[in-house]
Design an enzyme around this catalytic site. Structure first.
Site, mmCIF file in Angstrom:
data_model
loop_
_atom_site.group_PDB
_atom_site.id
_atom_site.type_symbol
_atom_site.label_atom_id
_atom_site.label_comp_id
_atom_site.label_asym_id
_atom_site.label_seq_id
_atom_site.Cartn_x
_atom_site.Cartn_y
_atom_site.Cartn_z
ATOM 1 N N GLY A 1 -5.719 3.521 17.942
ATOM 2 C CA GLY A 1 -5.207 4.887 17.345
ATOM 3 C C GLY A 1 -3.629 5.091 17.387
ATOM 4 O O GLY A 1 -3.275 5.697 16.564
ATOM 5 N N LYS B 1 0.900 -1.295 -0.037
ATOM 6 C CA LYS B 1 0.056 0.085 -0.034
ATOM 7 C C LYS B 1 0.960 1.230 0.101
ATOM 8 O O LYS B 1 1.834 1.337 0.835
ATOM 9 C CB LYS B 1 -0.755 -0.044 1.347
ATOM 10 C CG LYS B 1 -1.823 1.165 1.321
ATOM 11 C CD LYS B 1 -3.012 1.038 2.347
ATOM 12 C CE LYS B 1 -2.355 1.389 3.695
ATOM 13 N NZ LYS B 1 -3.441 1.776 4.426
HETATM 14 P P1 NAD Z 1 -9.707 11.701 13.067
HETATM 15 O O1 NAD Z 1 -8.892 13.163 12.836
HETATM 16 O O2 NAD Z 1 -10.864 11.889 12.014
HETATM 17 O O3 NAD Z 1 -10.240 11.823 14.601
HETATM 18 C C1 NAD Z 1 -9.495 11.974 15.448
HETATM 19 C C2 NAD Z 1 -10.050 11.701 16.714
HETATM 20 O O4 NAD Z 1 -8.996 11.999 17.856
HETATM 21 C C3 NAD Z 1 -11.129 12.357 17.656
HETATM 22 O O5 NAD Z 1 -11.897 11.614 18.177
HETATM 23 C C4 NAD Z 1 -10.568 13.496 18.090
HETATM 24 O O6 NAD Z 1 -11.215 14.011 19.151
HETATM 25 C C5 NAD Z 1 -9.438 12.818 18.914
HETATM 26 N N1 NAD Z 1 -8.223 13.600 19.308
HETATM 27 C C6 NAD Z 1 -7.641 14.557 18.723
HETATM 28 N N2 NAD Z 1 -6.692 15.223 19.723
HETATM 29 C C7 NAD Z 1 -6.897 14.428 20.982
HETATM 30 C C8 NAD Z 1 -6.291 14.475 21.937
HETATM 31 N N3 NAD Z 1 -5.471 15.375 22.378
HETATM 32 N N4 NAD Z 1 -6.752 13.625 23.258
HETATM 33 C C9 NAD Z 1 -7.461 12.752 23.008
HETATM 34 N N5 NAD Z 1 -8.395 12.599 21.769
HETATM 35 C C10 NAD Z 1 -7.940 13.435 20.795
HETATM 36 O O7 NAD Z 1 -8.765 10.681 12.786
HETATM 37 P P2 NAD Z 1 -9.267 9.089 12.406
HETATM 38 O O8 NAD Z 1 -9.152 9.070 11.021
HETATM 39 O O9 NAD Z 1 -10.263 8.938 13.094
HETATM 40 O O10 NAD Z 1 -7.813 8.414 12.950
HETATM 41 C C11 NAD Z 1 -7.829 8.242 14.325
HETATM 42 C C12 NAD Z 1 -6.486 7.550 14.747
HETATM 43 O O11 NAD Z 1 -6.553 6.376 14.059
HETATM 44 C C13 NAD Z 1 -5.362 8.195 14.146
HETATM 45 O O12 NAD Z 1 -4.320 8.306 15.151
HETATM 46 C C14 NAD Z 1 -4.854 7.463 12.965
HETATM 47 O O13 NAD Z 1 -3.508 7.634 12.796
HETATM 48 C C15 NAD Z 1 -5.176 6.169 13.561
HETATM 49 N N6 NAD Z 1 -5.284 4.939 12.506
HETATM 50 C C16 NAD Z 1 -4.896 3.741 12.881
HETATM 51 C C17 NAD Z 1 -5.054 2.558 12.047
HETATM 52 C C18 NAD Z 1 -4.600 1.393 12.587
HETATM 53 O O14 NAD Z 1 -4.476 0.425 11.579
HETATM 54 N N7 NAD Z 1 -4.345 1.171 13.801
HETATM 55 C C19 NAD Z 1 -5.812 2.821 10.872
HETATM 56 C C20 NAD Z 1 -6.023 4.078 10.434
HETATM 57 C C21 NAD Z 1 -6.036 5.277 11.307
#
Ligand code: NAD
Length: 321
Positions: free
Chosen positions: A220, A67
C-alpha cells in the site's frame, strides 16, 4: 499505431501473463537491463487531481514508454468514472515512434497483484498454509486472487480498518474454495504469508503481529508519508523491494531508513533473487518483507504483453498516425 482500449483488457490479460511480465521485468531491473525514469507526480490545482508520469526502458523486453495518469477524487461522484485513471504509451525503442496506446486502469491492479505474487513465489516458505490479508479495498481483491495461486493455502484470515469491507475479500477466498475468517490484528501472527494493501499514513501492523517464518508483502505504501507496518519490523526482517531508490523514498523502508533502524544497503532487489544473485529466504524462521512500491516498468511490461495478446486475437485497433 495500435490502440488497446480499457474495455478489452479484461478479456485479454490473464494473471499468468501479468505474473510472467512482472517477474521478467524485475529480473531485468536487477541485471541492469531495465531502468525506471524519475517519477513525476503533480497536484495540478484542478479537481484536486494528482497527475503524473512513470516511465522507463527495458532493453531485455524492448519496452520503452510511460504510464500517464493519476487520481481524480471527484470522478465517481461527478462523472461516474473510477477515481484512478491511467493510460500507457509504448514507443518503438529503435525509432522513437509511438507503437501503442493501452488502457491502464485494470492493468495497474493486475501488475500490482503480480508483484506481490512474484514475491510470494520467490520468498514465502513452500509449506505456507495460512494467508493473511490486511486491507479489503479495490486492490486487495486482485492481490488475494493472485496470491492464492502461489501456494496450497488452506485458510485466509483477514483484518480491515473498515470491517464492513471484509466481504470483498471473503468473496475472493470463497471463489477460490478457501475458508475465510475475519480476525483481530493480533491473530495475523498465525499467517504464513501476509499482504498489506491499505492507504494508511500510520502503521497498523506492529512487529509483534508478524510471526517467525512469515513472508509479508507491503503493497500500500507508494507515497512519502504513507506507512502500513511498524518500522522496527523491517529491522527484524530481510527486506526486498522492486526498486531500492523508491523503497527508501516513497515505500515502507522510508521510515526504517529515516529512523536509522536499517541502511539503504539492507534493502535488496527482488529481481536479484529471481536472477539467482541473491539467495532469498535463508531459513524457515526468517521473516522476509517485500516492499512493493510500484514502478513504471511493471506497467510497460504488462502493457506490452497485452498488446501482443490484442494483436493475436485481432482486437487491437490500428490507426495511421
Ligand atoms: P481503496 O480505497 O479501495 O482501499 C483502501 C484500503 O485502505 C481499505 O482496505 C481501507 O479500509 C484501508 N484504509 C483506509 N484508511 C485506513 C487507515 N487509516 N488505517 C488502515 N487502513 C485504512 O484503495 P486501493 O485502490 O485498494 O489502494 C490501496 C493502497 O494501495 C493505496 O494506498 C494505493 O495508493 C496503493 N497502491 C499501491 C500500488 C503499488 O504498486 N504498490 C498500486 C496501486 C495502489
Amino acid at each position: 499505431m495500435l490502440i488497446v482500449p480499457e474495455r478489452e483488457i479484461a478479456n485479454l490479460m490473464t494473471r499468468e501473463a501479468a505474473f510472467d511480465a512482472v517477474e521478467g521485468v524485475f529480473a531485468a531491473m536487477a541485471s541492469k537491463d531495465a531502468y525506471n525514469f524519475p517519477v513525476i507526480r503533480e497536484a495540478i490545482g484542478h479537481e484536486d487531481a494528482l497527475y503524473g508520469f512513470k516511465g522507463g526502458f527495458d532493453r531485455a523486453g524492448m519496452a520503452l514508454g510511460l504510464k500517464a495518469g493519476g487520481y481524480w477524487p471527484n470522478n465517481m461522484e461527478k462523472h461516474g468514472h473510477i477515481n484512478h485513471q491511467s493510460t500507457v504509451f509504448l514507443f518503438d525503442p529503435d525509432t522513437g515512434m509511438v507503437r501503442a496506446m493501452v488502457g491502464g486502469n485494470l492493468l495497474t491492479a493486475l501488475r500490482t497483484a503480480a508483484a506481490s505474487s512474484v514475491s510470494i513465489k520467490h520468498l514465502a516458505r513452500e509449506d505456507a498454509k495460512v494467508m493473511g490479508m490486511v486491507g479489503a479495498g479495490h486492490q486487495a481483491t486482485f492481490q488475494l486472487r493472485a496470491a492464492l495461486e502461489q501456494r496450497d493455502f488452506e485458510k485466509v484470515i483477514g483484518w480491515n480498518y473498515h470491517p464492513e469491507m471484509l466481504p470483498n475479500i471473503e468473496k475472493v477466498a470463497a471463489e477460490a474454495g478457501v475458508p475465510f475468517e475475519p480476525v483481530p490484528l493480533e491473530r495475523m501472527v498465525e499467517a504464513d504469508v501476509v499482504i498489506s494493501i491499505t492507504s494508511t499514513f500510520a502503521p497498523t501492523i506492529m512487529a509483534e503481529h508478524i510471526g517467525a517464518g512469515t513472508h509479508i508483502a507491503c503493497m500500500g505504501t507508494d507515497t512519502k508519508g504513507k506507512q502500513e507496518v511498524e518500522a522496527s519490523l523491517l529491522a527484524r526482517a530481510t527486506v526486498f523491494t522492486d526498486e531500492v531508490a523508491q523503497s527508501v523514498s516513497i515505500g515502507e523502508a522510508q521510515h526504517a531508513v529515516g529512523e536509522g533502524l536499517i541502511a539503504e544497503s539492507d534493502v535488496h532487489q527482488l529481481g536479484a533473487v529471481i536472477n539467482g544473485t541473491h539467495a532469498g529466504r535463508a531459513s524457515a524462521s526468517e521473516i522476509t518483507l517485500f516492499d512493493g512500491t510500484g514502478v513504471g516498468l511493471q506497467d510497460l511490461a504488462v502493457a506490452a504483453s497485452v498488446v501482443d495478446l490484442a494483436v493475436k486475437s485481432g482486437v487491437a485497433i490500428e490507426v495511421d498516425f
